[in-house]
Design an enzyme around this catalytic site. Structure first.
Site, PDB file in Angstrom:
ATOM      1  N   ASP A 182       0.826  -1.210   0.000  1.00 47.78           N
ATOM      2  CA  ASP A 182       0.000   0.000   0.000  1.00 47.78           C
ATOM      3  C   ASP A 182       0.861   1.261   0.000  1.00 47.78           C
ATOM      4  O   ASP A 182       2.024   1.249   0.389  1.00 47.78           O
ATOM      5  CB  ASP A 182      -0.926   0.011   1.214  1.00 47.78           C
ATOM      6  N   GLU A 183       0.269   2.336  -0.429  1.00 47.34           N
ATOM      7  CA  GLU A 183       0.806   3.701  -0.293  1.00 47.34           C
ATOM      8  C   GLU A 183       2.256   3.827  -0.765  1.00 47.34           C
ATOM      9  O   GLU A 183       3.051   4.552  -0.174  1.00 47.34           O
ATOM     10  CB  GLU A 183       0.692   4.163   1.164  1.00 47.34           C
TER      11      GLU A 183
END
Length: 510
Positions: free
Chosen positions: A323-324
């Site tokens: 993620d991210e």
């Protein structure tokens, strides 16, 4: 065995109603028979003798009965000084009515309790129900010794989802073995079967990798706010895995990548792909770090890391984060996910990743954890991949309850106890077929907490509601009914010294 016992004096039990229990998660079906089983010093536990795990379930139950009542209950043996008056039999059954590995049946009569399950995991879930049915106080008027009256009847039960988890972030703040064990004890009481450990992030690396020792020597020494950090040796980790397994909980390790990697790159600079000088990071910003995804040495490193952790993680999954990763070029991110998936598979595990991983051409055996983007969950389903539901606005345990909460964040909004409970995972993502849903998980990120009391404040009572959302039939989910049962969890929470948030939306029992 029973035939060898002298005739028992019939006890006139007061009437009971098993349907008026305070069980969480709520069972599929309850049929009351209005009398009671008198748990006493003359009770014995017997288990299927040809399965060691069933014996362990019996021993676990005996230990918990002693903790609650003080009674010493024999398991698969007879106390010569106490005549057998009641039997609890934990039976390995091949009944076709036990439809899942965790299904169980409870038959509670005046002189016996039969618990049927196909597996020890099912039996273990069943004894959690039995534990909750044991009253806090004994009845001392019916015989010359105390009895704990368990309402009689039948309970037929099975989980809605095969995956019911909590994620604990030990990277932003480190939690000790004893703190994690206490957390596991509470989770097991409510029939959770998975603990996902977020073992690495920008602020810290929390597990020993023998082939790359600087990961903990350097990367394990920091945490949010500038604390001393910490890490698990591989022996520590194996101890946690074993403790969880005794409670039929699988630990899933996560090494977050290609973003959230500052602590790893601080330890070994060749891993760094953002072109900047790496310094220890103790803040809470995200998205600034990345592995050097085009270097073969990075994948050799990850092969070692994943291999060492996989070898001491008996569960089927390995979580790669994903993620991210904002500073990783999209094509590099896609290439990275596809390469790491093959490394995970090489070491005998199925890959799990946050829902961004579906940007790659992932295998259908890999699992997407939906936290943010609905389109990603639907894309995973179209790929025939399973989906774990962890929507941030409903299931993130690190979100504040309200504006007055002592701990937590609010970027996804406040999540009061009733909001945490009042959603249906089966229908939450429009267009996502039920058969695509592996289960639910409530993540607890630790930017704002640093000890077990603060952890408990954010987790409980919301985690109790998520346990019911993951286990109980959707038709049995009702907030007004649930909050009455939740109010009656206070004795257990007090016995476990849980520093829960006493929401005003529940009339708590004293």
């Amino acid at each position: 065995m029973a035939a060898c016992q002298p005739p028992k004096k019939e006890i006139d039990y007061p009437p009971t109603d098993l349907s008026k229990n305070y069980l969480i998660p709520k069972p599929v079906k309850v049929i009351p028979t209005k009398t009671a089983f008198g748990l006493s010093k003359n009770t014995v536990i017997y288990t299927s003798q040809d399965d060691e795990q069933f014996k362990n379930v019996g021993a676990f139950l005996a230990n918990k009965i002693k903790t609650k009542t003080g009674l010493d209950i024999n398991v698969n043996s007879i106390n010569e000084n106490n005549p057998i008056a009641q039997i609890i039999y934990i039976n390995q059954s091949d009944s076709i009515n036990l439809k899942t590995p965790e299904s169980y049946q409870l038959y509670i009569k005046k002189d016996s309790i039969f618990l049927n399950a196909k597996t020890a995991a099912g039996a273990f879930r069943g004894i959690q129900t039995l534990r909750q049915l044991i009253p806090e106080a004994s009845n001392d008027t019916l015989t010359d010794h105390p009895l704990w009256l368990i309402p009689s009847g039948k309970i037929f039960d099975e989980p809605k989802f095969e995956y019911r988890g909590i994620m604990l972030d030990v990277a932003r703040h480190f939690f000790t073995i004893e703190e994690v064990k206490k957390f596991l004890d509470i989770l097991s009481y409510y029939k959770y079967n998975t603990l996902h450990l977020h073992l690495s992030d920008d602020q810290g690396w929390r597990i020993e990798i023998k082939s790359w020792p600087k990961l903990t020597q350097i990367g394990g020494q920091t945490e949010v706010g500038g604390g001393i950090g910490g890490f698990y040796t591989q022996e520590d980790y194996k101890e946690l895995v074993s403790y969880a397994a005794e409670r039929h909980i699988t630990i899933i390790p996560e090494i977050d990548m290609p973003g959230h990697t500052n602590a790893a790159s601080l330890s070994y600079s060749f891993l760094n792909g953002n072109g900047k000088i790496i310094k220890p990071y103790t803040g809470t910003r995200v998205g600034f770090s990345t592995f050097a995804t085009q270097k073969d040495t990075v994948y050799a490193f990850l092969d070692d890391v994943i291999g060492e952790i996989a070898s001491i993680s008996p569960g089927p999954y390995f979580h790669i984060g994903g993620d991210e990763s904002h500073v990783t070029k999209k094509k590099d991110y896609i290439n990275f996910v596809e390469k790491v998936e093959k490394i995970v598979q090489k070491h005998g595990k199925r890959m799990i990743g946050w829902d961004e991983i579906v940007e790659g051409n992932i295998d259908s055996t890999s699992i997407a954890q939906h936290w943010n983007t609905t389109a990603n969950a639907l894309k995973a389903s179209e790929n025939n991949s399973k989906v774990i539901l962890s929507p941030a606005i409903k299931a993130y345990l690190d979100m504040k309850y309200d504006s007055l909460s002592k701990h937590g964040l609010d970027w996804a909004g406040f999540i009061p106890v009733d909001v945490a409970y009042k959603w249906n995972p089966e229908t939450y993502v429009e267009g996502l077929p039920k058969e695509s849903i592996l289960g639910i998980e409530a993540p607890l990120w630790s930017e704002t907490i640093s000890n077990i009391g603060e952890l408990e404040y954010l987790a409980f009572p919301r985690a109790i509601g998520y346990a019911e959302l993951g286990w109980s039939s959707s038709k049995n989910l009702d907030w007004e009914d649930y909050k009455k049962r939740l109010a009656n969890q206070v004795p257990f929470l007090q016995r476990m010294s849980v520093k829960y948030y006493p929401t005003k939306s529940v009339d708590w029992e004293d």
